[in-house]
Structures are given as structure tokens and as C-alpha cells.
Design a protein around this motif. Sequence first.
Motif, PDB file in Angstrom:
ATOM      1  N   ILE A  48     136.792 109.932  13.094  1.00 49.26           N
ATOM      2  CA  ILE A  48     137.132 110.295  11.715  1.00 49.26           C
ATOM      3  C   ILE A  48     136.006 109.908  10.770  1.00 49.26           C
ATOM      4  N   SER A  49     135.421 108.740  10.979  1.00 46.94           N
ATOM      5  CA  SER A  49     134.294 108.322  10.130  1.00 46.94           C
ATOM      6  C   SER A  49     133.137 109.313  10.233  1.00 46.94           C
ATOM      7  N   GLY A  50     132.844 109.746  11.453  1.00 43.86           N
ATOM      8  CA  GLY A  50     131.776 110.730  11.641  1.00 43.86           C
ATOM      9  C   GLY A  50     132.096 112.054  10.970  1.00 43.86           C
ATOM     10  N   LEU A  51     133.350 112.487  11.082  1.00 42.77           N
ATOM     11  CA  LEU A  51     133.751 113.746  10.442  1.00 42.77           C
ATOM     12  C   LEU A  51     133.672 113.653   8.922  1.00 42.77           C
ATOM     13  N   LEU A  52     134.059 112.514   8.367  1.00 43.90           N
ATOM     14  CA  LEU A  52     133.964 112.335   6.912  1.00 43.90           C
ATOM     15  C   LEU A  52     132.513 112.364   6.450  1.00 43.90           C
ATOM     16  N   GLU A  53     131.623 111.779   7.222  1.00 38.00           N
ATOM     17  CA  GLU A  53     130.199 111.818   6.874  1.00 38.00           C
ATOM     18  C   GLU A  53     129.671 113.246   6.965  1.00 38.00           C
ATOM     19  N   ASP A  54     130.067 113.976   8.011  1.00 36.59           N
ATOM     20  CA  ASP A  54     129.664 115.382   8.128  1.00 36.59           C
ATOM     21  C   ASP A  54     130.162 116.187   6.932  1.00 36.59           C
ATOM     22  N   LEU A  55     131.401 115.935   6.511  1.00 36.16           N
ATOM     23  CA  LEU A  55     131.969 116.631   5.360  1.00 36.16           C
ATOM     24  C   LEU A  55     131.178 116.331   4.095  1.00 36.16           C
ATOM     25  N   ARG A  56     130.795 115.069   3.900  1.00 38.47           N
ATOM     26  CA  ARG A  56     130.015 114.686   2.714  1.00 38.47           C
ATOM     27  C   ARG A  56     128.673 115.423   2.691  1.00 38.47           C
ATOM     28  N   VAL A  57     128.011 115.476   3.850  1.00 33.15           N
ATOM     29  CA  VAL A  57     126.716 116.156   3.939  1.00 33.15           C
ATOM     30  C   VAL A  57     126.886 117.648   3.658  1.00 33.15           C
ATOM     31  N   GLU A  58     127.925 118.256   4.220  1.00 35.73           N
ATOM     32  CA  GLU A  58     128.155 119.692   4.010  1.00 35.73           C
ATOM     33  C   GLU A  58     128.495 119.999   2.555  1.00 35.73           C
ATOM     34  N   ARG A  59     129.227 119.104   1.905  1.00 39.27           N
ATOM     35  CA  ARG A  59     129.542 119.321   0.482  1.00 39.27           C
ATOM     36  C   ARG A  59     128.277 119.262  -0.358  1.00 39.27           C
ATOM     37  N   GLU A  60     127.386 118.321  -0.042  1.00 44.17           N
ATOM     38  CA  GLU A  60     126.112 118.248  -0.763  1.00 44.17           C
ATOM     39  C   GLU A  60     125.313 119.529  -0.562  1.00 44.17           C
ATOM     40  N   GLU A  61     125.283 120.010   0.677  1.00 36.93           N
ATOM     41  CA  GLU A  61     124.562 121.245   0.972  1.00 36.93           C
ATOM     42  C   GLU A  61     125.200 122.425   0.241  1.00 36.93           C
ATOM     43  N   GLY A  62     126.538 122.476   0.211  1.00 40.08           N
ATOM     44  CA  GLY A  62     127.226 123.547  -0.514  1.00 40.08           C
ATOM     45  C   GLY A  62     126.907 123.509  -1.999  1.00 40.08           C
ATOM     46  N   SER A  63     126.861 122.318  -2.584  1.00 39.94           N
ATOM     47  CA  SER A  63     126.518 122.198  -4.005  1.00 39.94           C
ATOM     48  C   SER A  63     125.087 122.662  -4.251  1.00 39.94           C
TER      49      SER A  63
END
Length: 116
Positions: A48-63
Amino acid sequence: MRGRHRHLTPAEVTALHRQKDAATVAAIKYATEATELQQQLDKAGITISGLLEDLRVEREEGSRLKAALANATSVSVACGVRDIWPGEEPTHPHGLDVTTLRAQFAGTDPAHVPGA
């Protein structure tokens, strides 16, 4: 008067030893299951920690991509100069003509509005 002291028969002692042994086996079984469940929980937490980090990175990329798209498609020239796509409503360079409204609220003649 003293309490009665009962002597256990050998069969009763054997039965109590069996119950104790069964309870020990059950305790070991439950402790093993608890350890396995804790390991599964730890593994799930790491996932879950890894998935949350992946989500954070993807949100930054989306922004970043959203900002790049906004910059690439922004309108920086007046409608009289730029091409207008079919179906697009052209905008007026100075917005709406508010001369009449300004005159109405200022109490002056619409033909002579200061600053217009």
C-alpha cells in the motif's frame, strides 16, 4: 473445619495432562497463525505504501501534463487575428459593450460616457 482434600485418580490425572497438552498445542497453533497474519499485514502495508507513492508521482505528472496542455492551447491573440474553428464562438476583443449600462447607472447620456 478444614476443606476436604480430594485425591485424583490416575485416570483423572491422565485426562488433565491430555487437556493441558491439547491446550498447549492449540496455543502454539494460534500463535503461529497470528505470526503468519502479522507477516501478511506487514507485506500488505508495504504494498500500500508503494502504491500511494506511485499515485503521488502520477498525480504530479498529471498536473505537469495538464499545465503543459493549458499552455499549448492557450489563446494569446485577439479573435480578429487568430483562426476560428468551425462551431467556435468568437469573442470580442474588449468584452461586452457596457456603455448603455454605465450610462444608466451614472445617470448620463449614453452617447457621452467618460472613459468609454
